[in-house]
Write a protein that holds these residues in place. Structure first.
Motif, PDB file in Angstrom:
ATOM      1  N   GLU A 172      86.728  -6.466 -16.608  1.00 21.67           N
ATOM      2  CA  GLU A 172      86.021  -5.599 -17.393  1.00 21.67           C
ATOM      3  C   GLU A 172      86.865  -4.468 -17.848  1.00 21.67           C
ATOM      4  OE1 GLU A 172      82.636  -4.431 -15.242  1.00 21.67           O
ATOM      5  OE2 GLU A 172      81.629  -6.631 -15.323  1.00 21.67           O
ATOM      6  N   ASN A 173      88.021  -4.315 -17.376  1.00 20.72           N
ATOM      7  CA  ASN A 173      88.951  -3.301 -17.760  1.00 20.72           C
ATOM      8  C   ASN A 173      89.205  -3.409 -19.312  1.00 20.72           C
ATOM      9  OD1 ASN A 173      91.797  -1.942 -18.178  1.00 20.72           O
ATOM     10  ND2 ASN A 173      91.204  -1.232 -16.064  1.00 20.72           N
ATOM     11  N   GLU A 174      89.568  -2.367 -20.188  1.00 17.34           N
ATOM     12  CA  GLU A 174      89.896  -2.331 -21.414  1.00 17.34           C
ATOM     13  C   GLU A 174      91.171  -3.169 -21.805  1.00 17.34           C
ATOM     14  OE1 GLU A 174      90.194   1.634 -22.960  1.00 17.34           O
ATOM     15  OE2 GLU A 174      91.954   1.948 -21.450  1.00 17.34           O
ATOM     16  N   LEU A 175      92.037  -3.074 -20.504  1.00 13.52           N
ATOM     17  CA  LEU A 175      93.466  -3.975 -21.006  1.00 13.52           C
ATOM     18  C   LEU A 175      93.099  -5.323 -20.893  1.00 13.52           C
ATOM     19  CD1 LEU A 175      95.690  -1.428 -18.895  1.00 13.52           C
ATOM     20  CD2 LEU A 175      95.061  -1.311 -21.091  1.00 13.52           C
ATOM     21  N   ALA A 176      92.017  -6.080 -20.159  1.00 18.25           N
ATOM     22  CA  ALA A 176      92.249  -7.164 -19.814  1.00 18.25           C
ATOM     23  C   ALA A 176      92.231  -8.184 -21.346  1.00 18.25           C
ATOM     24  CB  ALA A 176      90.831  -7.649 -19.066  1.00 18.25           C
ATOM     25  N   GLU A 177      91.630  -7.601 -22.236  1.00 19.47           N
ATOM     26  CA  GLU A 177      91.311  -8.138 -23.569  1.00 19.47           C
ATOM     27  C   GLU A 177      92.702  -8.474 -24.476  1.00 19.47           C
ATOM     28  OE1 GLU A 177      88.725  -9.618 -24.565  1.00 19.47           O
ATOM     29  OE2 GLU A 177      88.055  -9.076 -22.669  1.00 19.47           O
ATOM     30  N   LYS A 178      93.714  -7.577 -24.145  1.00 20.56           N
ATOM     31  CA  LYS A 178      94.930  -7.496 -24.605  1.00 20.56           C
ATOM     32  C   LYS A 178      95.891  -8.922 -24.177  1.00 20.56           C
ATOM     33  CE  LYS A 178      97.134  -3.653 -25.214  1.00 20.56           C
ATOM     34  NZ  LYS A 178      96.729  -3.223 -26.695  1.00 20.56           N
ATOM     35  N   ALA A 179      96.663  -9.050 -25.357  1.00 21.96           N
ATOM     36  CA  ALA A 179      97.507 -10.356 -25.011  1.00 21.96           C
ATOM     37  C   ALA A 179      98.605  -9.974 -24.116  1.00 21.96           C
ATOM     38  CB  ALA A 179      98.125 -10.768 -26.276  1.00 21.96           C
TER      39      ALA A 179
END
Length: 299
Positions: A172-179
């Motif tokens: 759920e951290n915002e960084l989890a969506e980054k490639a």
């Protein structure tokens, strides 16, 4: 031809009679005579001429006596070399590593060394972690594991493996969506490290510092289990190679993110004093360490 016969020939040639020879060989005179007859029957010639006061070698016996001396001397030299090797296999190795993550995965290696080389004692010197090379030069430790090859006279370095440091974040951290992560992505994050100073933290020294990035908050927690709990509750992020976490059960909610498009790759070097290379217990350690961690850190 069995070694016992060579000893028999040499002893009789030196002692000159069967009585003294039987005492030297811890045999009865009857047993010694039987062995000599058995040998001569196998060879097809007399080795000794039996005389009342002194037994003498025949011409064939003289040649056999020379052979016996050569063989027995070679055996003695060989066993002395083996004894020396065994003595050189004993020793104590004091070891430090610049990265605390190494200590997470070394227990299996220590157990292997204890089983294979019980005469080698390995002491982990934790207080040398921040400055292992200076400790090595000062002879306070014997082996250092570092990620930058030192250019210091009197030290020898061996590249043992490379690994990739990854960032652990909650899904759920915002960084989890980054490639993959960029240095600036850390500016808003709570970074959990093992210990200070920051110069000993790979992600800071090789990824954040060159880009003048400092995380919003930095907390040092020496227990990996506690750090993982904080990441799992989305209260921070941490950076480690995967091999350093193999002994932990990671929650499914934790994901790994690469740092930079090509990843944060580290080279690892085993460093020792050049004067110690000739010590067998050191070379045994170096060989097994390289093999064990090359397998462990395979990406």
């Amino acid at each position: 031809m069995e070694v016992k016969y060579f000893r028999l020939i040499k002893t009789i040639a030196v002692e000159g009679n069967i009585a003294n020879s039987s005492e030297k060989l811890f045999l009865t005179q009857s047993a010694l005579s039987h062995q000599l007859k058995e040998l001569e029957d196998q060879l097809g010639f007399k080795v000794f001429l039996r005389k009342r006061n002194k037994w003498e070698l025949t011409e064939e016996g003289e040649e056999l006596h020379k052979l016996a001396n050569n063989v027995l001397n070679s055996i003695e030299v060989g066993f002395n070399k083996i004894k020396t090797l065994q003595e050189n296999s004993k020793g104590t190795i004091r070891m430090s590593m610049e990265c605390y993550s190494f200590y997470q995965g070394i227990s299996a290696f220590l157990q292997k060394m204890w089983m294979l080389y019980p005469e080698i004692k390995i002491n982990l010197i934790l207080e040398g972690t921040q400055h292992p090379i200076s400790k090595l030069v000062a002879e306070e430790i014997d082996i250092a594991i570092v990620t930058v090859k030192p250019q210091i006279e009197g030290l020898t370095s061996t590249k043992i493996f490379e690994d990739e440091t990854l960032t652990l974040v909650h899904e759920e951290n915002e960084l989890a969506e980054k490639a993959y992560l960029e240095p600036e992505d850390f500016a808003s994050q709570h970074l959990i490290i093992h210990s200070f100073p920051m110069e000993t933290v790979s992600v800071f020294e090789h990824f954040l510092k060159p880009n003048n990035i400092l995380p919003r908050k930095i907390t040092a927690i020496p227990l990996t289990e506690v750090s993982l709990d904080l990441v799992n509750s989305n209260q921070g992020i941490m950076c480690l190679p995967k091999w350093g976490l193999k002994s932990f059960n990671l929650p499914n909610e934790i994901v790994f993110k690469r740092m930079g498009r090509s990843g944060l790759i580290r080279q690892h070097y085993l460093v020792l004093r050049s004067s110690d290379i000739s010590k067998k217990y050191i070379t045994d350690f170096v060989t097994n360490f390289g093999e064990s961690f090359a397998e462990k850190a395979g990406r």
